[in-house]
Motif scaffolding. Structure first.
Motif, mmCIF file in Angstrom:
data_model
loop_
_atom_site.group_PDB
_atom_site.id
_atom_site.type_symbol
_atom_site.label_atom_id
_atom_site.label_comp_id
_atom_site.label_asym_id
_atom_site.label_seq_id
_atom_site.Cartn_x
_atom_site.Cartn_y
_atom_site.Cartn_z
ATOM 1 N N GLU A 45 59.170 55.398 34.416
ATOM 2 C CA GLU A 45 59.689 54.413 34.147
ATOM 3 C C GLU A 45 59.289 53.040 35.085
ATOM 4 O O GLU A 45 59.271 52.278 35.026
ATOM 5 N N CYS A 46 58.793 54.599 36.472
ATOM 6 C CA CYS A 46 57.595 52.886 37.160
ATOM 7 C C CYS A 46 56.822 52.750 37.252
ATOM 8 O O CYS A 46 56.147 53.538 36.959
ATOM 9 N N GLN A 47 56.823 51.064 36.903
ATOM 10 C CA GLN A 47 55.516 49.843 36.039
ATOM 11 C C GLN A 47 56.108 49.047 36.993
ATOM 12 O O GLN A 47 57.045 48.689 37.662
ATOM 13 N N TYR A 48 54.889 48.766 37.086
ATOM 14 C CA TYR A 48 54.168 46.901 38.014
ATOM 15 C C TYR A 48 53.854 46.265 37.139
ATOM 16 O O TYR A 48 53.540 46.357 35.807
ATOM 17 N N THR A 49 54.215 45.062 37.903
ATOM 18 C CA THR A 49 53.077 43.449 36.872
ATOM 19 C C THR A 49 51.886 43.699 36.749
ATOM 20 O O THR A 49 51.550 44.052 38.118
ATOM 21 N N LEU A 50 50.864 43.643 35.761
ATOM 22 C CA LEU A 50 50.385 44.005 35.254
ATOM 23 C C LEU A 50 49.462 42.506 35.671
ATOM 24 O O LEU A 50 49.307 41.539 35.454
ATOM 25 N N ARG A 51 48.555 42.730 36.777
ATOM 26 C CA ARG A 51 47.325 41.257 37.498
ATOM 27 C C ARG A 51 46.121 41.552 36.752
ATOM 28 O O ARG A 51 45.181 42.832 37.638
ATOM 29 N N ASP A 52 45.847 40.576 36.378
ATOM 30 C CA ASP A 52 44.820 40.593 35.678
ATOM 31 C C ASP A 52 43.427 39.546 36.986
ATOM 32 O O ASP A 52 43.674 38.560 36.579
ATOM 33 N N ARG A 53 42.524 40.083 37.535
ATOM 34 C CA ARG A 53 41.805 39.462 38.258
ATOM 35 C C ARG A 53 40.672 39.464 37.780
ATOM 36 O O ARG A 53 40.000 40.143 37.022
ATOM 37 N N LYS A 54 39.999 38.556 38.694
ATOM 38 C CA LYS A 54 38.830 38.410 38.752
ATOM 39 C C LYS A 54 37.756 39.055 39.261
ATOM 40 O O LYS A 54 38.186 38.538 40.688
ATOM 41 N N LEU A 55 36.950 40.053 39.344
ATOM 42 C CA LEU A 55 36.142 40.566 39.985
ATOM 43 C C LEU A 55 34.493 40.427 39.475
ATOM 44 O O LEU A 55 34.628 40.239 38.606
ATOM 45 N N LYS A 56 33.841 40.462 41.340
ATOM 46 C CA LYS A 56 32.280 39.917 40.361
ATOM 47 C C LYS A 56 31.776 41.680 40.456
ATOM 48 O O LYS A 56 31.636 42.379 41.005
ATOM 49 N N VAL A 57 30.829 41.637 38.989
ATOM 50 C CA VAL A 57 30.661 42.567 38.625
ATOM 51 C C VAL A 57 29.073 42.852 38.431
ATOM 52 O O VAL A 57 28.519 42.348 38.028
ATOM 53 N N ASN A 58 28.378 43.517 38.109
ATOM 54 C CA ASN A 58 27.090 43.565 38.332
ATOM 55 C C ASN A 58 26.993 43.500 35.951
ATOM 56 O O ASN A 58 27.408 43.798 36.037
ATOM 57 N N GLU A 59 25.822 42.791 35.479
ATOM 58 C CA GLU A 59 26.274 42.580 33.903
ATOM 59 C C GLU A 59 25.541 44.066 33.990
ATOM 60 O O GLU A 59 26.207 44.670 32.074
ATOM 61 N N SER A 60 24.669 44.085 34.026
ATOM 62 C CA SER A 60 24.374 45.906 33.223
ATOM 63 C C SER A 60 25.336 47.195 33.759
ATOM 64 O O SER A 60 25.336 47.463 33.201
ATOM 65 N N TYR A 61 26.200 46.907 34.680
ATOM 66 C CA TYR A 61 27.257 47.564 34.736
ATOM 67 C C TYR A 61 28.575 47.485 33.337
ATOM 68 O O TYR A 61 28.924 48.302 33.247
ATOM 69 N N ILE A 62 28.041 46.236 32.864
ATOM 70 C CA ILE A 62 29.624 45.529 31.987
ATOM 71 C C ILE A 62 28.661 46.594 30.604
ATOM 72 O O ILE A 62 29.394 47.206 29.811
ATOM 73 N N ASP A 63 27.318 46.008 30.670
ATOM 74 C CA ASP A 63 26.477 46.771 29.772
ATOM 75 C C ASP A 63 26.402 48.257 28.674
ATOM 76 O O ASP A 63 26.362 48.760 28.080
ATOM 77 N N GLU A 64 26.612 48.971 30.555
ATOM 78 C CA GLU A 64 26.541 50.106 30.659
ATOM 79 C C GLU A 64 28.425 50.714 29.761
ATOM 80 O O GLU A 64 28.517 51.878 29.131
ATOM 81 N N LEU A 65 29.329 50.606 30.098
ATOM 82 C CA LEU A 65 30.228 50.214 29.642
ATOM 83 C C LEU A 65 30.503 50.164 28.038
ATOM 84 O O LEU A 65 31.678 50.940 27.592
ATOM 85 N N LEU A 66 29.782 48.996 27.601
ATOM 86 C CA LEU A 66 30.410 48.841 26.432
ATOM 87 C C LEU A 66 29.462 49.909 25.547
ATOM 88 O O LEU A 66 30.082 50.191 24.224
ATOM 89 N N SER A 67 28.373 49.873 26.060
ATOM 90 C CA SER A 67 27.196 51.109 25.473
ATOM 91 C C SER A 67 27.927 52.518 24.757
ATOM 92 O O SER A 67 28.296 52.830 24.364
ATOM 93 N N GLU A 68 29.240 52.976 26.211
ATOM 94 C CA GLU A 68 29.390 53.942 25.793
ATOM 95 C C GLU A 68 30.471 54.470 25.260
ATOM 96 O O GLU A 68 30.823 54.703 24.704
#
Length: 665
Positions: A45-68
């Motif tokens: 039951e140990c849970q933490y508040t989800l923190r949605d941080r903004k991070l800079k990543v390469n666009e090619s990495y996002i495209d690869e994740l979406l394709s997979e």
């Protein structure tokens, strides 16, 4: 890519407290789970508040994740989409993707199961988690007759027998011996009283006769006298006689019809002691009601919360509160698994810490091994999860096999984190309380997996499939169930041969019965199990018969159920009948010890399993199998692709896999 590694590294440390620590306003260590949640047994039951941080990543990495992600969705859709015939090509409404039908235990029918014990009384609810209910399902499958009746439980002490006289206070020497016997049998397994304080209290009662008029003291000590007598009884008895200690039990029960408005700890202790003795009378419903009353008194006292030190300054009394609450918890989970009733309290409503060692002077005389008790509590929690996840009719988001995986992972974690001194010794005979804990663990494995092995038997007999045609998850879980049953069988045989098996005990008889039923199924599934496992049926029946002949009421019930199962099995030509052996056994023969059993050598040798040393089987062995590790390591998406026939995504198909009349009793 280096950016992603940096992101993962930063997420390891939690900058805020978990929800539970935040609610209690205490410092959180920040791990997953944190130290306080682990200590309280609430790691899940140990849970933490989800923190949605903004991070800079390469666009090619996002495209690869979406394709997979798109490719995986297409593969999953293709594997789950049936090829429709022209007649079925009509448009049919598809459920929305967010709806995920839950899968039930294949033993559960659409309606609850009731059995009419008495035509003049209402039918009794039958919980599917009960071992006798499972035995009835097996007999229905073996006979192919859905009208095969459940064996009525008539072997219990009726109310009329509890009105025939009460016991008086015994002499002080006898009373002290009875209490010490109860201590010796109970205190290593459960915490139900403070040992030294209870003995001092007994001496005070006998020095001051007026205290014997105190109903709470009378109730507690007569409950202890009843347990002491049943544990120490070594006299021969006939089946019609009372269970030893019954008169003390009757006296104690006569004092508690009116429950206290302001309870004390002694009232909770007494109800737990009486509920435990009720099992010797095979009065399981009475035990369930007594522990329910104990739980409600515990809630009134706030035992499910930590009490501030300023309001309870004595550390022994504070720890007594903690341990007594967990005794209630263990009994509730344990009793529920025997009769299949709902849990009486949720884990989410418990805020008290787990037991800890008390270092003040004299505390060592009051408490037993803390590590053993904590292990028992964690195992009881898994028992509750098994009942909740597998034997309840409430909807679940996860599939049935996913819930099986979660439970087996919890059991694997339990056995892997067991302290060394609580594990079974490799060479020596285990102490009784150690063997008892491992028998309970094996029963957890059996309870979690026996719906699968019965399903496997149904598939083989109903569809004339070979064992090799069974899907691998069904084989893996069936093998784990068989291993647990074999291990329990060997442990109980060892206890019997060493003359340490409680002759009037309920739980050992139930473990023996439960393992025998699984080994019967194993004998009918040659590739998954072994035909030699059928031999253990005669061994189990022989021991239960001996216990029954001494007056063990639960053994009489289980023996009758096993006899009915044996009658449903195909009889090999020239095979011996255990009933013939019993006809040659006369009540006049000396009884009371293993050495007095005339055919004990034949009994032990009649089962190949009985001659296997305990060291030949280990508790964790089933979890070391490669196929089990493969099953436990599957992701949710992978689990969706391995559903065997009869465990499809459509919940209705599970019930339809059995004959319709199978569930209409």
């Amino acid at each position: 890519m280096p950016v992603v590694k940096h992101q993962i590294g930063r997420n390891k440390k939690k900058p805020v407290a978990c929800h539970r620590c935040h609610t209690h306003k205490v410092k959180c260590s920040g791990e997953q789970p944190c130290a306080r949640c682990r200590q309280s047994g609430c790691g899940d039951e140990c849970q933490y508040t989800l923190r949605d941080r903004k991070l800079k990543v390469n666009e090619s990495y996002i495209d690869e994740l979406l394709s997979e992600n798109l490719q995986l969705k297409e593969q999953l859709r293709a594997s789950n989409t049936p090829h429709p015939s022209p007649a079925s090509a009509i448009e049919t409404p598809h459920p929305p993707q967010e709806s995920y039908p839950s899968l039930q235990n294949p033993l559960l029918g659409e309606r609850a199961w009731f059995y009419p014990y008495d035509p003049s009384a209402p039918p009794i609810y039958m919980g599917e988690a009960a071992c006798t209910a499972f035995a009835t399902r097996l007999r229905q499958l073996l006979t192919g007759d859905s009208n095969t009746a459940h064996v009525a439980r008539t072997q219990y002490t009726p109310e009329s027998s509890l009105l025939e006289g009460e016991a008086q206070w015994p002499g002080f020497a006898q009373a002290r011996l009875l209490v010490k016997v109860a201590f010796n049998q109970l205190s290593q397994v459960y915490h139900l009283f403070l040992r030294r304080s209870t003995l001092e209290q007994l001496e005070t009662v006998y020095r001051t006769p007026s205290l014997r008029n105190d109903p709470s003291l009378t109730c507690k000590f007569f409950a202890l006298f009843a347990l002491g007598e049943v544990y120490s009884s070594r006299l021969s008895s006939v089946r019609e006689s009372r269970v030893p200690g019954t008169k003390y039990y009757v006296r104690a029960m006569s004092v508690i019809p009116i429950l206290p408005e302001r309870p004390g700890m002694i009232h909770v202790e007494t109800l737990l002691l009486l509920s435990l003795y009720s099992y010797f009378l095979n009065r399981r419903h009475s035990a369930y009601m007594l522990v329910g009353n104990a739980m409600r008194l515990g809630l009134i006292l706030g035992l499910n919360h930590n009490i501030p030190a300023r309001q309870c300054t004595n550390p022994v009394e504070r720890e007594h509160r903690v341990r007594l609450w967990w005794a209630i918890y263990i009994f509730d989970r344990m009793y529920t698994s025997k009769i299949g009733f709902p849990l009486q309290i949720r884990d989410e409503d418990i805020y008290v810490d787990l037991p800890t060692d008390v270092t003040c002077p004299g505390a060592e005389d009051q408490f037993s091994d803390t590590a053993y008790l904590v292990s028992s509590i964690r195992l009881a929690r898994i028992i509750g999860q098994i009942i909740d996840k597998l034997y309840s009719r409430k909807p679940h988001q996860e599939s049935f096999l996913q819930r099986e995986q979660q439970l087996l992972l919890a059991l694997q974690d339990w056995v892997q984190n067991l302290p060394a001194h609580i594990k079974l010794p490799k060479d020596n005979t285990p102490l009784k309380h150690i063997a008892s804990l491992h028998l309970q663990f094996n029963q957890c494995v059996i309870l979690a997996t026996r719906p699968i092995i019965l399903h496997a038997l149904f598939q083989r007999r109903g569809h004339r499939q070979n064992d090799e045609d069974l899907p691998q998850p069904v084989i893996t879980l069936s093998e784990a169930c068989i291993h647990a049953a074999r291990h329990s069988h060997v442990l109980i045989i060892e206890e019997w041969v060493n003359e340490s098996l409680p002759i009037y005990g309920y739980f050992y008889a139930q473990y023996l019965f439960s393992s025998a039923i699984i080994l019967v199924i194993s004998g009918l599934l040659p590739t998954v199990g072994s035909p030699a496992d059928l031999d253990s049926l005669d061994t189990a029946m022989e021991i239960l018969y001996r216990m029954m002949d001494h007056g063990n009421l639960a053994a009489a019930e289980f023996y009758e159920n096993l006899k009915r199962v044996k009658q449903c099995l195909p009889r090999a030509p020239g095979s011996s009948s255990i009933e013939n052996d019993h006809r040659s056994y006369t009540p006049e023969q000396p009884r009371g010890s293993v050495a007095s059993v005339s055919n004990m050598d034949q009994l032990v040798d009649s089962s190949g399993l009985a001659t296997v040393p305990v060291a030949g089987l280990t508790t964790e062995m089933a979890f070391l199998e490669p196929t089990m590790q493969d099953f436990l390591g599957r992701t949710d998406n992978e689990m969706d692709l391995v559903y065997p026939e009869g465990f499809s995504i459509d919940e209705s198909s599970i019930i339809d896999a059995w004959p319709t009349a199978f569930w209409t009793l």
